[in-house]
Write a protein that holds these residues in place. Structure first.
Motif, PDB file in Angstrom:
ATOM      1  N   ASP A 146       0.806  -1.214   0.000  1.00  0.00           N
ATOM      2  CA  ASP A 146       0.000   0.000   0.000  1.00  0.00           C
ATOM      3  C   ASP A 146       0.841   1.267   0.000  1.00  0.00           C
ATOM      4  OD1 ASP A 146      -2.222  -1.611   0.061  1.00  0.00           O
ATOM      5  OD2 ASP A 146      -2.397  -1.552   2.259  1.00  0.00           O
ATOM      6  N   ASP A 147       2.060   1.206   0.525  1.00  0.00           N
ATOM      7  CA  ASP A 147       2.840   2.438   0.632  1.00  0.00           C
ATOM      8  C   ASP A 147       3.949   2.550  -0.423  1.00  0.00           C
ATOM      9  OD1 ASP A 147       4.759   0.684   1.509  1.00  0.00           O
ATOM     10  OD2 ASP A 147       4.657   1.282   3.603  1.00  0.00           O
ATOM     11  N   PHE A 148       3.959   1.680  -1.449  1.00  0.00           N
ATOM     12  CA  PHE A 148       5.013   1.757  -2.460  1.00  0.00           C
ATOM     13  C   PHE A 148       4.918   3.050  -3.279  1.00  0.00           C
ATOM     14  CE2 PHE A 148       5.571  -3.130  -2.631  1.00  0.00           C
ATOM     15  CZ  PHE A 148       6.571  -3.068  -1.671  1.00  0.00           C
ATOM     16  N   ARG A 149       3.731   3.493  -3.622  1.00  0.00           N
ATOM     17  CA  ARG A 149       3.594   4.721  -4.405  1.00  0.00           C
ATOM     18  C   ARG A 149       4.050   5.946  -3.600  1.00  0.00           C
ATOM     19  NH1 ARG A 149      -2.028   5.815  -6.568  1.00  0.00           N
ATOM     20  NH2 ARG A 149      -0.831   7.360  -7.766  1.00  0.00           N
ATOM     21  N   LYS A 150       3.694   5.974  -2.313  1.00  0.00           N
ATOM     22  CA  LYS A 150       4.127   7.094  -1.457  1.00  0.00           C
ATOM     23  C   LYS A 150       5.643   7.082  -1.277  1.00  0.00           C
ATOM     24  CE  LYS A 150      -0.182   7.329   1.214  1.00  0.00           C
ATOM     25  NZ  LYS A 150      -0.785   7.216   2.565  1.00  0.00           N
ATOM     26  N   MET A 151       6.177   5.881  -1.145  1.00  0.00           N
ATOM     27  CA  MET A 151       7.629   5.761  -0.991  1.00  0.00           C
ATOM     28  C   MET A 151       8.345   6.237  -2.259  1.00  0.00           C
ATOM     29  SD  MET A 151       9.811   4.931   1.327  1.00  0.00           S
ATOM     30  CE  MET A 151       8.844   3.934   2.446  1.00  0.00           C
ATOM     31  N   ALA A 152       7.759   5.967  -3.418  1.00  0.00           N
ATOM     32  CA  ALA A 152       8.351   6.429  -4.679  1.00  0.00           C
ATOM     33  C   ALA A 152       8.316   7.959  -4.742  1.00  0.00           C
ATOM     34  CB  ALA A 152       7.595   5.830  -5.852  1.00  0.00           C
ATOM     35  N   GLU A 153       7.230   8.580  -4.260  1.00  0.00           N
ATOM     36  CA  GLU A 153       7.179  10.049  -4.269  1.00  0.00           C
ATOM     37  C   GLU A 153       8.229  10.650  -3.350  1.00  0.00           C
ATOM     38  OE1 GLU A 153       4.145  13.791  -3.394  1.00  0.00           O
ATOM     39  OE2 GLU A 153       3.489  11.734  -2.980  1.00  0.00           O
ATOM     40  N   VAL A 154       8.483  10.018  -2.216  1.00  0.00           N
ATOM     41  CA  VAL A 154       9.539  10.500  -1.315  1.00  0.00           C
ATOM     42  C   VAL A 154      10.877  10.507  -2.048  1.00  0.00           C
ATOM     43  CG1 VAL A 154      10.842   9.950   0.774  1.00  0.00           C
ATOM     44  CG2 VAL A 154       8.339   9.800   0.783  1.00  0.00           C
ATOM     45  N   VAL A 155      11.153   9.458  -2.797  1.00  0.00           N
ATOM     46  CA  VAL A 155      12.421   9.379  -3.532  1.00  0.00           C
ATOM     47  C   VAL A 155      12.515  10.509  -4.550  1.00  0.00           C
ATOM     48  CG1 VAL A 155      13.804   7.985  -5.097  1.00  0.00           C
ATOM     49  CG2 VAL A 155      12.629   6.901  -3.167  1.00  0.00           C
ATOM     50  N   LEU A 205       6.406   2.509  12.600  1.00  0.00           N
ATOM     51  CA  LEU A 205       6.337   2.377  14.040  1.00  0.00           C
ATOM     52  C   LEU A 205       6.207   0.922  14.474  1.00  0.00           C
ATOM     53  CD1 LEU A 205       3.967   5.394  14.869  1.00  0.00           C
ATOM     54  CD2 LEU A 205       6.477   5.286  14.964  1.00  0.00           C
ATOM     55  N   ASP A 206       5.597   0.068  13.649  1.00  0.00           N
ATOM     56  CA  ASP A 206       5.377  -1.327  14.014  1.00  0.00           C
ATOM     57  C   ASP A 206       6.180  -2.297  13.144  1.00  0.00           C
ATOM     58  OD1 ASP A 206       4.028  -0.971  11.656  1.00  0.00           O
ATOM     59  OD2 ASP A 206       2.073  -1.626  12.397  1.00  0.00           O
ATOM     60  N   GLY A 207       6.942  -1.783  12.221  1.00  0.00           N
ATOM     61  CA  GLY A 207       7.710  -2.656  11.341  1.00  0.00           C
ATOM     62  C   GLY A 207       6.902  -3.256  10.222  1.00  0.00           C
ATOM     63  N   LYS A 208       5.611  -2.902  10.145  1.00  0.00           N
ATOM     64  CA  LYS A 208       4.743  -3.454   9.102  1.00  0.00           C
ATOM     65  C   LYS A 208       4.209  -2.373   8.152  1.00  0.00           C
ATOM     66  CE  LYS A 208       3.191  -7.255  12.072  1.00  0.00           C
ATOM     67  NZ  LYS A 208       2.007  -7.921  12.712  1.00  0.00           N
ATOM     68  N   THR A 209       3.902  -1.196   8.729  1.00  0.00           N
ATOM     69  CA  THR A 209       3.367  -0.110   7.914  1.00  0.00           C
ATOM     70  C   THR A 209       4.193   1.140   8.171  1.00  0.00           C
ATOM     71  OG1 THR A 209       1.808   0.496   9.673  1.00  0.00           O
ATOM     72  CG2 THR A 209       1.018  -1.019   7.934  1.00  0.00           C
ATOM     73  N   SER A 210       4.081   2.076   7.238  1.00  0.00           N
ATOM     74  CA  SER A 210       4.844   3.324   7.337  1.00  0.00           C
ATOM     75  C   SER A 210       3.887   4.505   7.413  1.00  0.00           C
ATOM     76  CB  SER A 210       5.768   3.500   6.121  1.00  0.00           C
ATOM     77  OG  SER A 210       6.712   2.464   6.063  1.00  0.00           O
ATOM     78  N   LYS A 211       4.346   5.538   8.107  1.00  0.00           N
ATOM     79  CA  LYS A 211       3.619   6.796   8.169  1.00  0.00           C
ATOM     80  C   LYS A 211       4.447   7.852   7.470  1.00  0.00           C
ATOM     81  CE  LYS A 211       0.799   6.115  12.312  1.00  0.00           C
ATOM     82  NZ  LYS A 211       0.364   6.716  13.592  1.00  0.00           N
ATOM     83  N   ALA A 262       7.097   2.720  -8.533  1.00  0.00           N
ATOM     84  CA  ALA A 262       8.095   3.657  -9.055  1.00  0.00           C
ATOM     85  C   ALA A 262       7.626   4.295 -10.356  1.00  0.00           C
ATOM     86  CB  ALA A 262       9.411   2.934  -9.274  1.00  0.00           C
ATOM     87  N   LEU A 263       6.843   3.587 -11.124  1.00  0.00           N
ATOM     88  CA  LEU A 263       6.331   4.135 -12.375  1.00  0.00           C
ATOM     89  C   LEU A 263       5.153   5.085 -12.169  1.00  0.00           C
ATOM     90  CD1 LEU A 263       6.430   0.866 -14.535  1.00  0.00           C
ATOM     91  CD2 LEU A 263       7.840   2.907 -14.879  1.00  0.00           C
ATOM     92  N   ASN A 264       4.437   4.967 -11.062  1.00  0.00           N
ATOM     93  CA  ASN A 264       3.244   5.784 -10.834  1.00  0.00           C
ATOM     94  C   ASN A 264       3.214   6.302  -9.388  1.00  0.00           C
ATOM     95  OD1 ASN A 264       0.735   6.959 -11.265  1.00  0.00           O
ATOM     96  ND2 ASN A 264      -0.371   5.074 -10.757  1.00  0.00           N
ATOM     97  N   PRO A 265       4.097   7.222  -9.072  1.00  0.00           N
ATOM     98  CA  PRO A 265       4.149   7.724  -7.691  1.00  0.00           C
ATOM     99  C   PRO A 265       2.967   8.656  -7.388  1.00  0.00           C
ATOM    100  CG  PRO A 265       5.630   8.974  -9.079  1.00  0.00           C
ATOM    101  CD  PRO A 265       5.070   7.901  -9.945  1.00  0.00           C
ATOM    102  N   THR A 266       2.734   8.881  -6.076  1.00  0.00           N
ATOM    103  CA  THR A 266       1.718   9.841  -5.670  1.00  0.00           C
ATOM    104  C   THR A 266       2.241  11.262  -5.881  1.00  0.00           C
ATOM    105  OG1 THR A 266       2.527   9.804  -3.387  1.00  0.00           O
ATOM    106  CG2 THR A 266       0.763   8.256  -3.968  1.00  0.00           C
ATOM    107  N   ARG A 267       1.343  12.249  -5.773  1.00  0.00           N
ATOM    108  CA  ARG A 267       1.708  13.653  -5.949  1.00  0.00           C
ATOM    109  C   ARG A 267       1.239  14.475  -4.739  1.00  0.00           C
ATOM    110  NH1 ARG A 267       5.165  13.278 -10.276  1.00  0.00           N
ATOM    111  NH2 ARG A 267       4.302  11.791 -11.786  1.00  0.00           N
ATOM    112  N   ASP A 268       1.478  13.926  -3.551  1.00  0.00           N
ATOM    113  CA  ASP A 268       0.962  14.555  -2.321  1.00  0.00           C
ATOM    114  C   ASP A 268       1.988  15.413  -1.588  1.00  0.00           C
ATOM    115  OD1 ASP A 268      -1.445  13.286  -2.838  1.00  0.00           O
ATOM    116  OD2 ASP A 268      -0.906  11.517  -1.657  1.00  0.00           O
TER     117      ASP A 268
END
Length: 579
Positions: free
Chosen positions: A460-469, A551-557, A537-543
């Protein structure tokens, strides 16, 4: 009119007359159209019923004189008694016959000498018309065309006296006369295919009439035996073919396919199923390995199982002499899978160790091959000649399930992985979309996907992670000023996976892969990303995300400012202290 169509003619003789039959037919008949010895005048004999005339002999080769012939003709009264004319009448007839004979002799001599008059034209010899000739067969001059009905082989023979007549024999069956079955094709009637006579045929070169008249018999050609043999072979072969295909049709549709019984004999074997293999392909491989008895039995069992079509490619451990149903069920169970599974985000060094173990080769064998022979393993051009790479195959050992068994060579296994990665990257369009994302090319895009794979904790957080990069790569961004500062890049260099890293330590370590020390992307990928990370990586978010923490090792904020990020870091540290 007589049956020969020559007019009434003279009355027939009585059968009891001793001179009956000596009518002077001793040669070829006179030319049609010549005058008769009676000058064309009808005879006044009493009428006698006409007896049927039959074909007879043609005489003895010489033609009788007209005068002699006339002397032999008596007449008959109504009771059938012979009636001879008186002396005066007989003398007149004799004198007339002599004159006719002399005239005929003169005509014959003129005809033999050419029959030409002084003008160079054929002499015209007039003849009196015969009033008793209903078919108008009057005589014409010698030199005019007139059909000859008695001088040809097909002419009717002269009449024969009743006492000498005999039954006409049946025509002899010859090779040129097919007999009653004239409608039959000449091939089956024994006729030759061509009309050329044999060299040893006495009648060779003659027409049909010549052979019939002379009675010559050539060599009889018959192909009845060959024709019958050909027919037998054709029909026999056809019946055999129908029987053969009919038996196979019965075997395929109505008879059950051969199949073993039970779940195997305890002798295990491994079977490698290639990608996109169908039911018949799998069945042939299983039969060749001795697992099932027939391909049809396996296909039937696969179709009968609701999940039969979900059998994947890979290596399966099965037993020999299994029933088709047992083989299908075991292949659908995880217990039979014996594939080499490459997980998403696994580094190349870990993949080499797995290959060595599966191939039962010394540790480090596959890594050595990758280092020396990477250029011959099928990498695309855009993946070659990049400086400062730790591993040139990093990012191209695509995560999937591979059929790797003992006995294979490391080069073959690596080629299969590189080939799958190249095909996947082409399908996703890495080369086309890199420029649109502000990157130099597909190599950098693949590197971004590896960072997303390493830092992301869920799909679920791959697109957000790509935008951070992408946001941090901007050199003028107010948060990091062009530095990525990813712990994963440092861990890659150290070949470790630690999360408690000192910032001081991170900022001091000089290495191209250390994104705390160098701005921008590392020299290449740091793992082998899966499909979901590539799509992120091909379709990042624009937020506007710049920071993230798990915080739990499973999901990212994710946060947009450093202040928001520091609050989350403090929460994380407090939670660790309590534990």
């Amino acid at each position: 009119m007589t049956e020969y169509g020559r007019g009434p003619g003279s009355e027939p003789w009585h059968p009891e007359d001793p001179l009956f039959g000596d009518v002077g037919w001793e040669g070829q008949q006179a030319q049609v159209g010549q005058q008769s010895s009676y000058g064309g005048q009808p005879q006044h004999y009493p009428e006698q019923p006409q007896q049927p005339q039959q074909y007879g002999d043609w005489g003895h080769g010489q033609q009788a004189d007209y005068g002699q012939a006339q002397q032999q003709y008596p007449g008959y009264d109504e009771q059938g008694n012979p009636h001879y004319p008186d002396q005066q009448q007989w003398a007149d007839q004799q004198q007339y016959a002599d004159q006719s004979h002399q005239q005929y002799a003169a005509q014959q001599q003129q005809y033999q000498q050419g029959g030409w008059d002084g003008t160079g034209e054929p002499a015209q010899v007039p003849y009196a018309a015969d009033p008793g000739d209903p078919y108008a067969q009057q005589a014409v001059a010698y030199g005019e065309q007139q059909p000859d009905f008695y001088g040809t082989p097909d002419a009717f023979p002269p009449p024969e006296p009743p006492g000498k007549r005999r039954t006409e024999p049946e025509p002899e069956q010859t090779d040129w006369d097919p007999g009653p079955d004239q409608g039959e094709h000449a091939f089956f009637a024994g006729a030759d295919d061509d009309d050329e006579p044999d060299d040893d045929d006495p009648g060779a070169g003659r027409g049909r009439g010549d052979r019939r008249g002379e009675g010559g018999k050539g060599k009889k050609k018959s192909r009845n035996g060959c024709a019958c043999l050909l027919v037998v072979l054709v029909f026999g072969g056809g019946l055999g073919g129908v029987g053969y295909f009919g038996w196979h049709l019965y075997e395929n549709r109505f008879r059950a396919a051969p199949d073993y019984a039970g779940s195997g004999n305890g002798d295990t074997t491994t079977v490698t199923i290639p990608k996109d293999a169908g039911g018949y392909d799998i069945g042939r491989l299983l039969k060749a390995a001795g697992v099932v008895e027939s391909v049809d039995a396996f296909v039937s069992a696969q179709q009968a199982n609701p999940d039969g079509k979900s059998i994947q490619d890979g290596v399966y451990t099965l037993q020999k002499r299994m029933s088709a149903t047992s083989a299908v069920e075991l292949m659908l169970s995880p217990k039979s899978h014996n594939n080499l599974v490459i997980a998403e985000g696994l580094r190349s060094s870990a993949v080499y160790e797995l290959i060595d173990k599966r191939l039962a080769v010394p540790k480090g064998t596959t890594a050595s091959v990758a280092e020396k022979d990477y250029k011959s393993l099928g990498l695309p051009n855009w993946a070659l000649n990049h400086p400062n790479l730790k591993d040139p195959l990093e990012g191209f050992l695509y995560p999937s399930s591979y059929a790797v068994t003992k006995g294979q060579k490391p080069e073959a296994v690596l080629k299969g992985m590189v080939s799958l990665a190249s095909a996947k990257y082409q399908d996703l369009g890495l080369e086309k979309q890199a420029k649109a994302l502000g990157l130099d090319g597909p190599w950098q895009l693949l590197t971004v996907a590896s960072l997303v794979q390493a830092e992301g904790t869920s799909h679920d957080d791959f697109r957000k992670m790509a935008e951070v990069v992408y946001n941090r790569l901007k050199p003028d961004n107010p948060q990091t000023y062009g530095r990525l500062e990813f712990d994963s890049t440092y861990n890659y260099v150290k070949n470790q996976s630690k999360i408690d890293l000192s910032i001081t330590e991170l900022r001091k370590y000089d290495n191209p892969y250390n994104t705390y020390f160098y701005k921008g992307l590392p020299p290449g990928p740091i793992d082998n990303p899966g499909e979901e990370a590539l799509k992120g990586a091909l379709n990042p978010t624009r937020d506007g995300w710049y920071y993230f923490i798990s915080l739990d090792g499973k999901t990212s904020k994710f946060t947009k400012t450093l202040a928001e990020h520091e609050k989350l870091v403090n929460q994380f540290n407090e939670a660790r202290t309590k534990h």
